[in-house]
Design a protein around this motif. Sequence first.
Motif, mmCIF file in Angstrom:
data_model
loop_
_atom_site.group_PDB
_atom_site.id
_atom_site.type_symbol
_atom_site.label_atom_id
_atom_site.label_comp_id
_atom_site.label_asym_id
_atom_site.label_seq_id
_atom_site.Cartn_x
_atom_site.Cartn_y
_atom_site.Cartn_z
ATOM 1 N N ASP A 29 0.947 -9.812 2.893
ATOM 2 C CA ASP A 29 1.021 -8.915 4.045
ATOM 3 C C ASP A 29 0.815 -7.450 3.680
ATOM 4 O OD1 ASP A 29 1.494 -11.103 5.638
ATOM 5 O OD2 ASP A 29 3.674 -10.851 5.653
ATOM 6 N N GLU A 30 1.063 -7.108 2.418
ATOM 7 C CA GLU A 30 0.913 -5.724 1.982
ATOM 8 C C GLU A 30 -0.461 -5.467 1.356
ATOM 9 O OE1 GLU A 30 4.197 -4.732 -0.550
ATOM 10 O OE2 GLU A 30 5.627 -5.651 0.820
ATOM 11 N N GLY A 31 -1.315 -6.492 1.321
ATOM 12 C CA GLY A 31 -2.661 -6.337 0.778
ATOM 13 C C GLY A 31 -2.792 -6.612 -0.705
ATOM 14 N N TYR A 32 -1.702 -7.088 -1.328
ATOM 15 C CA TYR A 32 -1.776 -7.443 -2.742
ATOM 16 C C TYR A 32 -2.502 -8.774 -2.914
ATOM 17 C CZ TYR A 32 1.776 -3.889 -3.655
ATOM 18 O OH TYR A 32 2.459 -2.720 -3.756
ATOM 19 N N ILE A 33 -3.266 -8.884 -3.995
ATOM 20 C CA ILE A 33 -3.892 -10.144 -4.362
ATOM 21 C C ILE A 33 -2.870 -10.943 -5.161
ATOM 22 C CG2 ILE A 33 -5.706 -11.234 -5.741
ATOM 23 C CD1 ILE A 33 -7.370 -8.638 -5.234
ATOM 24 N N CYS A 34 -2.527 -12.120 -4.704
ATOM 25 C CA CYS A 34 -1.564 -12.979 -5.391
ATOM 26 C C CYS A 34 -2.322 -14.147 -6.008
ATOM 27 C CB CYS A 34 -0.512 -13.495 -4.418
ATOM 28 S SG CYS A 34 0.418 -12.190 -3.603
ATOM 29 N N ILE A 35 -2.415 -14.156 -7.341
ATOM 30 C CA ILE A 35 -3.066 -15.276 -8.021
ATOM 31 C C ILE A 35 -2.095 -16.448 -7.994
ATOM 32 C CG2 ILE A 35 -4.040 -16.142 -10.169
ATOM 33 C CD1 ILE A 35 -4.827 -13.248 -10.849
ATOM 34 N N THR A 36 -2.500 -17.534 -7.339
ATOM 35 C CA THR A 36 -1.587 -18.659 -7.127
ATOM 36 C C THR A 36 -1.807 -19.823 -8.076
ATOM 37 O OG1 THR A 36 -3.044 -19.477 -5.375
ATOM 38 C CG2 THR A 36 -1.189 -18.081 -4.705
ATOM 39 N N ARG A 62 -10.246 -4.273 -8.759
ATOM 40 C CA ARG A 62 -10.655 -2.901 -9.077
ATOM 41 C C ARG A 62 -11.696 -2.389 -8.094
ATOM 42 N NH1 ARG A 62 -10.484 -4.262 -15.431
ATOM 43 N NH2 ARG A 62 -8.331 -3.554 -15.791
ATOM 44 N N GLU A 63 -12.639 -3.234 -7.747
ATOM 45 C CA GLU A 63 -13.677 -2.837 -6.788
ATOM 46 C C GLU A 63 -13.091 -2.563 -5.404
ATOM 47 O OE1 GLU A 63 -16.535 -6.010 -6.869
ATOM 48 O OE2 GLU A 63 -17.274 -5.442 -8.858
ATOM 49 N N GLU A 64 -12.062 -3.328 -5.038
ATOM 50 C CA GLU A 64 -11.447 -3.188 -3.710
ATOM 51 C C GLU A 64 -10.218 -2.280 -3.726
ATOM 52 O OE1 GLU A 64 -10.708 -7.128 -2.223
ATOM 53 O OE2 GLU A 64 -12.831 -7.667 -2.292
ATOM 54 N N ASN A 65 -9.922 -1.690 -4.885
ATOM 55 C CA ASN A 65 -8.761 -0.814 -5.042
ATOM 56 C C ASN A 65 -7.460 -1.512 -4.591
ATOM 57 O OD1 ASN A 65 -7.590 1.593 -5.900
ATOM 58 N ND2 ASN A 65 -7.643 2.455 -3.835
ATOM 59 N N ARG A 66 -7.261 -2.726 -5.127
ATOM 60 C CA ARG A 66 -6.064 -3.511 -4.808
ATOM 61 C C ARG A 66 -5.251 -3.763 -6.070
ATOM 62 N NH1 ARG A 66 -6.280 -6.062 0.237
ATOM 63 N NH2 ARG A 66 -8.340 -6.101 1.176
ATOM 64 N N LYS A 67 -4.018 -4.144 -5.866
ATOM 65 C CA LYS A 67 -3.124 -4.543 -6.957
ATOM 66 C C LYS A 67 -2.998 -6.060 -6.951
ATOM 67 C CE LYS A 67 -1.860 -0.373 -8.239
ATOM 68 N NZ LYS A 67 -2.174 0.184 -9.536
ATOM 69 N N ILE A 68 -2.630 -6.601 -8.117
ATOM 70 C CA ILE A 68 -2.519 -8.048 -8.290
ATOM 71 C C ILE A 68 -1.084 -8.428 -8.612
ATOM 72 C CG2 ILE A 68 -3.197 -10.035 -9.704
ATOM 73 C CD1 ILE A 68 -5.868 -8.607 -10.200
ATOM 74 N N ASP A 69 -0.612 -9.470 -7.965
ATOM 75 C CA ASP A 69 0.661 -10.093 -8.290
ATOM 76 C C ASP A 69 0.316 -11.445 -8.915
ATOM 77 O OD1 ASP A 69 3.266 -10.880 -8.502
ATOM 78 O OD2 ASP A 69 3.663 -10.931 -6.343
ATOM 79 N N PRO A 70 0.396 -11.551 -10.249
ATOM 80 C CA PRO A 70 0.011 -12.801 -10.921
ATOM 81 C C PRO A 70 1.133 -13.839 -10.835
ATOM 82 C CG PRO A 70 0.667 -11.181 -12.549
ATOM 83 C CD PRO A 70 0.761 -10.512 -11.203
ATOM 84 N N LEU A 71 1.106 -14.653 -9.814
ATOM 85 C CA LEU A 71 2.170 -15.631 -9.595
ATOM 86 C C LEU A 71 2.026 -16.889 -10.447
ATOM 87 C CD1 LEU A 71 2.455 -15.426 -5.697
ATOM 88 C CD2 LEU A 71 3.894 -14.306 -7.404
ATOM 89 N N CYS A 72 0.811 -17.324 -10.705
ATOM 90 C CA CYS A 72 0.640 -18.554 -11.481
ATOM 91 C C CYS A 72 1.023 -18.287 -12.934
ATOM 92 C CB CYS A 72 -0.758 -19.130 -11.331
ATOM 93 S SG CYS A 72 -1.956 -18.665 -12.581
#
Length: 91
Positions: A29-36, A62-72
């Motif tokens: 919901d906050e726009g973070y990419i969550c690797i599942t 990086r291209e989309e200026n987003r942060k990643i939450d590496p869940l897996c």
Amino acid sequence: MDFEKERSRFYKKDENGVLIAEIDYTLDDEGYICITSTFVDDDYRGQGIAGQLVDAVVEMAREENRKIDPLCPYAKSVFKKNPERYSDVKK
């Protein structure tokens, strides 16, 4: 290795169309990419493909200026082992 991209995943199939590697992610919901999840077929393990999949998501972030939450577990371990390499995209 070149990967195909679809909504919420990068993947690679062999010449017979069998899935050999895949990384799935969602946007929270906050726009973070969550690797599942990260998957590499047993016959292709040990070749660095899983790391390349993580890097594909990182490049996209990086291209989309987003942060990643590496869940897996795999992605989480990659980020933990290389904090300086991923500090700009780590949530």
